[in-house]
Design an enzyme around this catalytic site. Sequence first.
Site, PDB file in Angstrom:
ATOM      1  N   ARG A   2       0.847  -1.235  -0.007  1.00  0.00           N
ATOM      2  CA  ARG A   2       0.075  -0.087  -0.235  1.00  0.00           C
ATOM      3  C   ARG A   2       1.036   1.220  -0.119  1.00  0.00           C
ATOM      4  O   ARG A   2       1.018   1.815  -1.001  1.00  0.00           O
ATOM      5  CB  ARG A   2      -0.965   0.141   1.154  1.00  0.00           C
ATOM      6  CG  ARG A   2      -1.985  -0.966   1.286  1.00  0.00           C
ATOM      7  CD  ARG A   2      -3.278  -0.885   0.237  1.00  0.00           C
ATOM      8  NE  ARG A   2      -3.015  -2.273  -0.676  1.00  0.00           N
ATOM      9  CZ  ARG A   2      -3.923  -2.395  -1.628  1.00  0.00           C
ATOM     10  NH1 ARG A   2      -4.926  -1.344  -2.061  1.00  0.00           N
ATOM     11  NH2 ARG A   2      -3.955  -3.544  -2.227  1.00  0.00           N
ATOM     12  N   ARG A   6       3.860   7.764   0.151  1.00  0.00           N
ATOM     13  CA  ARG A   6       5.470   7.765  -0.225  1.00  0.00           C
ATOM     14  C   ARG A   6       5.728   8.612  -1.521  1.00  0.00           C
ATOM     15  O   ARG A   6       6.659   8.973  -1.523  1.00  0.00           O
ATOM     16  CB  ARG A   6       6.115   6.621   0.059  1.00  0.00           C
ATOM     17  CG  ARG A   6       6.239   6.234   1.354  1.00  0.00           C
ATOM     18  CD  ARG A   6       7.311   5.066   1.473  1.00  0.00           C
ATOM     19  NE  ARG A   6       7.039   3.692   0.971  1.00  0.00           N
ATOM     20  CZ  ARG A   6       7.434   2.776   1.020  1.00  0.00           C
ATOM     21  NH1 ARG A   6       8.680   2.720   1.611  1.00  0.00           N
ATOM     22  NH2 ARG A   6       7.020   1.525   0.561  1.00  0.00           N
ATOM     23  N   ARG A  15       5.922  12.290   7.693  1.00  0.00           N
ATOM     24  CA  ARG A  15       6.839  11.349   8.266  1.00  0.00           C
ATOM     25  C   ARG A  15       7.923  11.691   8.951  1.00  0.00           C
ATOM     26  O   ARG A  15       8.443  11.069   9.895  1.00  0.00           O
ATOM     27  CB  ARG A  15       6.960  10.313   7.025  1.00  0.00           C
ATOM     28  CG  ARG A  15       7.334   8.903   7.462  1.00  0.00           C
ATOM     29  CD  ARG A  15       7.939   8.136   6.199  1.00  0.00           C
ATOM     30  NE  ARG A  15       8.495   6.854   6.590  1.00  0.00           N
ATOM     31  CZ  ARG A  15       9.476   6.489   7.378  1.00  0.00           C
ATOM     32  NH1 ARG A  15      10.232   7.427   7.700  1.00  0.00           N
ATOM     33  NH2 ARG A  15       9.686   5.399   7.580  1.00  0.00           N
ATOM     34  N   ASP A  52      -0.855   0.108   9.725  1.00  0.00           N
ATOM     35  CA  ASP A  52      -0.268  -1.128   9.174  1.00  0.00           C
ATOM     36  C   ASP A  52      -0.854  -2.453   9.506  1.00  0.00           C
ATOM     37  O   ASP A  52      -1.386  -2.271  10.896  1.00  0.00           O
ATOM     38  CB  ASP A  52       1.009  -0.963   9.275  1.00  0.00           C
ATOM     39  CG  ASP A  52       2.001  -1.869   8.273  1.00  0.00           C
ATOM     40  OD1 ASP A  52       2.289  -1.532   7.083  1.00  0.00           O
ATOM     41  OD2 ASP A  52       2.344  -3.154   8.640  1.00  0.00           O
ATOM     42  N   TYR A 125       4.398 -12.881   8.469  1.00  0.00           N
ATOM     43  CA  TYR A 125       5.647 -12.017   8.656  1.00  0.00           C
ATOM     44  C   TYR A 125       6.082 -12.609  10.330  1.00  0.00           C
ATOM     45  O   TYR A 125       7.172 -12.370  10.844  1.00  0.00           O
ATOM     46  CB  TYR A 125       5.073 -10.582   8.850  1.00  0.00           C
ATOM     47  CG  TYR A 125       5.069 -10.102   7.526  1.00  0.00           C
ATOM     48  CD1 TYR A 125       6.086  -9.290   6.842  1.00  0.00           C
ATOM     49  CD2 TYR A 125       3.820 -10.200   6.736  1.00  0.00           C
ATOM     50  CE1 TYR A 125       5.916  -9.000   5.498  1.00  0.00           C
ATOM     51  CE2 TYR A 125       3.638  -9.853   5.536  1.00  0.00           C
ATOM     52  CZ  TYR A 125       4.748  -9.142   5.012  1.00  0.00           C
ATOM     53  OH  TYR A 125       4.473  -8.644   3.593  1.00  0.00           O
TER      54      TYR A 125
HETATM   55  O1  CP3 Z   1      -2.505   2.899   1.606  1.00  0.00           O
HETATM   56  C1  CP3 Z   1      -1.825   2.964   2.713  1.00  0.00           C
HETATM   57  O2  CP3 Z   1      -0.964   3.446   3.043  1.00  0.00           O
HETATM   58  C2  CP3 Z   1      -2.926   2.706   4.136  1.00  0.00           C
HETATM   59  C3  CP3 Z   1      -2.230   2.111   5.252  1.00  0.00           C
HETATM   60  C4  CP3 Z   1      -1.336   0.682   4.967  1.00  0.00           C
HETATM   61  C5  CP3 Z   1      -0.159   0.608   5.231  1.00  0.00           C
HETATM   62  N1  CP3 Z   1       0.201  -0.764   4.901  1.00  0.00           N
HETATM   63  C6  CP3 Z   1       0.839   1.714   5.292  1.00  0.00           C
HETATM   64  C7  CP3 Z   1       2.339   1.551   5.082  1.00  0.00           C
HETATM   65  C8  CP3 Z   1      -2.075  -0.448   4.457  1.00  0.00           C
HETATM   66  C9  CP3 Z   1      -3.426  -0.691   4.043  1.00  0.00           C
HETATM   67  C10 CP3 Z   1      -0.973  -1.368   4.632  1.00  0.00           C
HETATM   68  C11 CP3 Z   1      -0.937  -2.878   4.396  1.00  0.00           C
HETATM   69  C12 CP3 Z   1       0.133  -3.714   4.475  1.00  0.00           C
HETATM   70  N2  CP3 Z   1       1.298  -3.561   5.369  1.00  0.00           N
HETATM   71  C13 CP3 Z   1       0.263  -4.829   3.751  1.00  0.00           C
HETATM   72  C14 CP3 Z   1      -1.048  -5.337   3.031  1.00  0.00           C
HETATM   73  C15 CP3 Z   1      -1.661  -4.785   1.727  1.00  0.00           C
HETATM   74  C16 CP3 Z   1      -0.749  -5.136   0.705  1.00  0.00           C
HETATM   75  O3  CP3 Z   1      -0.467  -4.039  -0.053  1.00  0.00           O
HETATM   76  O4  CP3 Z   1      -0.427  -6.155   0.169  1.00  0.00           O
HETATM   77  C17 CP3 Z   1       1.230  -5.661   3.953  1.00  0.00           C
HETATM   78  C18 CP3 Z   1       1.800  -6.750   3.644  1.00  0.00           C
HETATM   79  C19 CP3 Z   1       2.121  -4.727   4.823  1.00  0.00           C
HETATM   80  C20 CP3 Z   1       3.431  -4.728   5.621  1.00  0.00           C
HETATM   81  C21 CP3 Z   1       4.449  -3.733   5.326  1.00  0.00           C
HETATM   82  N3  CP3 Z   1       4.357  -2.504   5.546  1.00  0.00           N
HETATM   83  C22 CP3 Z   1       5.566  -3.851   4.728  1.00  0.00           C
HETATM   84  C23 CP3 Z   1       5.967  -5.049   3.937  1.00  0.00           C
HETATM   85  C24 CP3 Z   1       6.139  -2.573   4.473  1.00  0.00           C
HETATM   86  C25 CP3 Z   1       7.514  -2.145   3.757  1.00  0.00           C
HETATM   87  C26 CP3 Z   1       7.213  -1.849   2.374  1.00  0.00           C
HETATM   88  C27 CP3 Z   1       8.571  -1.307   1.813  1.00  0.00           C
HETATM   89  O5  CP3 Z   1       8.475  -1.313   0.670  1.00  0.00           O
HETATM   90  O6  CP3 Z   1       9.178  -0.596   2.576  1.00  0.00           O
HETATM   91  C28 CP3 Z   1       5.329  -1.772   5.159  1.00  0.00           C
HETATM   92  C29 CP3 Z   1       5.528  -0.175   5.571  1.00  0.00           C
HETATM   93  C30 CP3 Z   1       4.269   0.672   5.125  1.00  0.00           C
HETATM   94  N4  CP3 Z   1       3.087   0.432   5.506  1.00  0.00           N
HETATM   95  C31 CP3 Z   1       4.520   2.048   4.702  1.00  0.00           C
HETATM   96  C32 CP3 Z   1       3.261   2.354   4.534  1.00  0.00           C
HETATM   97  C33 CP3 Z   1       2.866   4.126   4.233  1.00  0.00           C
HETATM   98  C34 CP3 Z   1       6.021   2.505   4.255  1.00  0.00           C
HETATM   99  C35 CP3 Z   1       6.613   3.073   5.438  1.00  0.00           C
HETATM  100  C36 CP3 Z   1       7.537   4.383   5.104  1.00  0.00           C
HETATM  101  O7  CP3 Z   1       8.344   4.075   4.830  1.00  0.00           O
HETATM  102  O8  CP3 Z   1       6.783   5.577   5.231  1.00  0.00           O
END
Ligand code: CP3
Length: 318
Positions: A2, A6, A15, A52, A125
């Site tokens: 998601r 970013r 952030r 998250d 995870y």
């Molecule tokens: O759309 C949105 O941002 C709404 C909030 C949201 C986040 N994560 C914020 C986030 C939602 C709905 C999620 C879901 C999520 N998180 C999933 C399932 C949905 C999908 O898309 O498959 C999963 C598997 C995660 C776990 C997760 N969170 C991972 C693997 C990561 C790292 C990703 C990366 O490329 O670095 C995150 C981080 C994350 N979650 C960020 C955000 C805005 C990035 C954080 C940052 O660096 O600012």
Amino acid sequence: MRQAGRYLPEYRATREQAGGFLDLCYAPDLAEEVTLQPIRRFDFDAAILFADILLIPQALGQELWFETGEGPRLSLISNAESLSLDGAQNFLAPVFDTVRRLSQSLPQHVALIGFAGAPWTVASYMVAGRGTPDQAPARHLAHSDAAAFQSIIDVLVAATIDYLAAQVAAGAEVLQIFESWAASLLGDDFERWCVAPMAAIIAGLRARGIKTPIIAFPRAAKAHMGDYCDAVKCDGLGLDTSADIETIRAQTGPDMVLQGNLDPMVLVEGGEKLEKQIALILQKTRGTKHIFNLGHGIVPQTPPEHVARLIELVRGEN
Ligand code: CP3
């Protein structure tokens, strides 16, 4: 994934102000702000809560941190012994506070989507301690010690029902449950670890009298989607980029609300390719119950102008 904001400079600024990603998730005023940012810019029809899927393991007592540029890390577990439901919802109270604020601050016509991860995806995870390409550690535990893995899933089901119910009480109008790693399980494993827990969560919410629409997102699942929807009793189905909309529509019938499935990489590219893809999805979904959306999270390198163009094209159709 998601990874909402970013691609937006205003997200990166907030952030920075928060310190870390988790600090942002647990600061209701800042989490509210980053949820509102894309709505202000693009006037979407719905906003998704900023949080998250990995907050639940943390609330259950597992250590969670994010390695810059790498993604999530968790302390390792192989059963539910160290997990505790006591205090978990208290720990998550800032998230409910964010939802309450948003239900006040969002424009009336913008729906607020609350969410959680599905147990299999979250457990993948928890058991690996990080994201993995094939969820091998979780699949291994599910096979080598099914009872231990089941105990983790059971705790997640219980915590997720409470968590989503509290989001609804705070003002969430739609719920989405993300099963990002549905594709790594097949047959009986898919039934036991993806279908059964998703069905239990939805049934648990309905048993509490919660009527909020629930969208399931079994990303790239290989099962028959008509059977999946019947089994879990979702109201909507999220489609990943690989899904063929017409095939899934034929499987689910006309009443299921579908959501998706524009390729986020096409949105990065823009131009003629984007215009064509959007036109194709609009053509395939015309007159059907379809929520226009991406097939997976928006990527950080997406130019905001391409999102603006997408909105123009989709709205022009209506
Ligand atoms: O759309 C949105 O941002 C709404 C909030 C949201 C986040 N994560 C914020 C986030 C939602 C709905 C999620 C879901 C999520 N998180 C999933 C399932 C949905 C999908 O898309 O498959 C999963 C598997 C995660 C776990 C997760 N969170 C991972 C693997 C990561 C790292 C990703 C990366 O490329 O670095 C995150 C981080 C994350 N979650 C960020 C955000 C805005 C990035 C954080 C940052 O660096 O600012």
